[in-house]
Design a protein around this motif. Sequence first.
Motif, PDB file in Angstrom:
ATOM      1  N   GLY A  45       0.820  -1.206   0.000  1.00  0.00           N
ATOM      2  CA  GLY A  45       0.000   0.000   0.000  1.00  0.00           C
ATOM      3  C   GLY A  45       0.854   1.255   0.000  1.00  0.00           C
ATOM      4  N   GLY A  49       0.732   3.809  -3.006  1.00  0.00           N
ATOM      5  CA  GLY A  49       0.390   5.193  -2.709  1.00  0.00           C
ATOM      6  C   GLY A  49       1.441   6.159  -3.238  1.00  0.00           C
ATOM      7  N   CYS A  50       2.707   5.814  -3.043  1.00  0.00           N
ATOM      8  CA  CYS A  50       3.789   6.648  -3.576  1.00  0.00           C
ATOM      9  C   CYS A  50       3.697   6.757  -5.099  1.00  0.00           C
ATOM     10  CB  CYS A  50       5.147   6.076  -3.191  1.00  0.00           C
ATOM     11  SG  CYS A  50       5.592   6.299  -1.458  1.00  0.00           S
ATOM     12  N   MET A 225       0.851  10.069   0.527  1.00  0.00           N
ATOM     13  CA  MET A 225      -0.114   9.117  -0.016  1.00  0.00           C
ATOM     14  C   MET A 225       0.253   7.695   0.381  1.00  0.00           C
ATOM     15  SD  MET A 225      -1.147  10.569  -3.799  1.00  0.00           S
ATOM     16  CE  MET A 225      -2.256   9.195  -4.120  1.00  0.00           C
ATOM     17  N   GLY A 226       1.548   7.395   0.336  1.00  0.00           N
ATOM     18  CA  GLY A 226       1.988   6.077   0.766  1.00  0.00           C
ATOM     19  C   GLY A 226       1.762   5.859   2.246  1.00  0.00           C
ATOM     20  N   GLN A 228      -0.452   7.269   4.030  1.00  0.00           N
ATOM     21  CA  GLN A 228      -1.877   7.126   4.286  1.00  0.00           C
ATOM     22  C   GLN A 228      -2.279   5.659   4.274  1.00  0.00           C
ATOM     23  OE1 GLN A 228      -4.643   8.648   1.180  1.00  0.00           O
ATOM     24  NE2 GLN A 228      -5.259   6.514   1.377  1.00  0.00           N
ATOM     25  N   PHE A 229      -1.787   4.916   3.268  1.00  0.00           N
ATOM     26  CA  PHE A 229      -2.071   3.483   3.199  1.00  0.00           C
ATOM     27  C   PHE A 229      -1.421   2.745   4.367  1.00  0.00           C
ATOM     28  CE2 PHE A 229      -2.892   4.579  -1.246  1.00  0.00           C
ATOM     29  CZ  PHE A 229      -4.026   3.824  -1.515  1.00  0.00           C
ATOM     30  N   TYR A 358      -9.272  10.537  -2.823  1.00  0.00           N
ATOM     31  CA  TYR A 358      -8.452  10.639  -4.032  1.00  0.00           C
ATOM     32  C   TYR A 358      -8.618  11.996  -4.711  1.00  0.00           C
ATOM     33  CZ  TYR A 358      -6.962   5.752  -4.019  1.00  0.00           C
ATOM     34  OH  TYR A 358      -6.384   4.547  -3.705  1.00  0.00           O
ATOM     35  N   GLN A 361      -6.327  14.252  -2.912  1.00  0.00           N
ATOM     36  CA  GLN A 361      -4.955  13.942  -3.311  1.00  0.00           C
ATOM     37  C   GLN A 361      -4.637  14.511  -4.682  1.00  0.00           C
ATOM     38  OE1 GLN A 361      -4.987   9.686  -2.991  1.00  0.00           O
ATOM     39  NE2 GLN A 361      -4.382   9.679  -0.843  1.00  0.00           N
ATOM     40  N   THR A 366      -2.175  16.185  -0.153  1.00  0.00           N
ATOM     41  CA  THR A 366      -2.006  14.803   0.282  1.00  0.00           C
ATOM     42  C   THR A 366      -1.913  14.669   1.796  1.00  0.00           C
ATOM     43  OG1 THR A 366       0.368  15.060  -0.138  1.00  0.00           O
ATOM     44  CG2 THR A 366      -0.937  14.029  -1.860  1.00  0.00           C
TER      45      THR A 366
END
Length: 429
Positions: A45, A49-50, A225-226, A228-229, A358, A361, A366
Amino acid sequence: MPLLMGNLLQQTYSLVDAAIVGRFLGINALASVGASTSVVFLILGFCNGCCGGFGIPVAQKFGARDYSTMRRYVSVSLQLAAVMSVVIALVTSILCDDILLMMRTPDNIFQGAYYYLLVTFIGVPFTFFYNLLSSIIRALGDSKTPFWFLLLSTVLNIILDLFCILVLGWGVAGAAIATVISQGVSAGLCYWYMMRRFTILRGTPDERKFDGALARRLMYIGVPMGLQFSITAIGSIMLQSANNALGTACVAAFTAAMRIKMFFMCPLESLGIAMATYTGQNYGAGKPERIWMGVKASALMMIIYWVFTFCVLMLGARAFALLFVEASEFEILKDTELFLHISVSFFPVLGVLCILRYTIQGAGYTNLAMLSGVSEMIARVLVSLYAVPAFGYLAVCFGDPTAWIAAVLFLIPAFIFVYRRLLRVKREL
């Protein structure tokens, strides 16, 4: 639709692995595959996300027709991916044993879970590059080609699964090896196609040099974003760890139910991913009002899909569970069905979560999206610590819906803030 089909195919990897393992190797092997699901989600994830974050500046510059800077972003993102994926693969492979011990993995499935997790971690670079290259290709307006490559690799995965498990006798590790090889093929095909098809990416040697400022911008968008997962996955790890302590039968039921749930969640994730690229392009083109139009259209499609999925899973959950276990496994079938019935009832909440997260983002905010992941993590941790010991497997079933509600309560005001700010910036220009 190509995004949706591509995501469905990616989930087919997991479905095929679990179904073949469960049917041919038994319940313990199925539990081995599922015992580390949330850990895999944490690592992969973060990578995915990255990759999605790295694609956003590309989409924004493509929308703004700044093709030189766009090419620089593509080059730097590939360089960052090479370093990050290798480091992640090395660190996670070394810590594999400790991770499973921390998650209270039952002794009778520990060895199988270890080999499955180890091979998955070794294959992180393949997963990283496939998702990055797909994100770049989508940012340039082509969401169909990554789907066709993924379709080819999915068929290859099924063939290799059967060959590695039934012919070579590699057991649970064979399922992971088949998946890693298939994803490597997808990544290679995406790179070959991208370099041949998009002449707009053929820049000068100067444009291919590493640029620290652009790298920082990519990391500023991609890493949150990464994370976040990963933050979301920390709560999932806590929940799965609590479930692992309930015994092998609950682990097997959780594994089957999660594979089925993830498959049916794909359209919701696809709508979100599409909104990220769509938002990035319209943000770059200075058309924020189109973002709200996209949110409304996505919400309508989400509701239509949920009605269909609700009917399917309410009536057919047990039939889907039979893909993984024999009809004589009454307890596992009952628990799988319960999990799916509860999850699908809350899919509209998940749909709103995906669309808003999303979209935020795609506009470049982000950090706000990452904070919604913190809300999810807190909710899952509280369920794991207090609800599961009191109510057992039933509380596990409500773990994800509780987290979705917590995230949406944060995302709705966050989206209103971001959208109003975009409109205000346009008026000032």
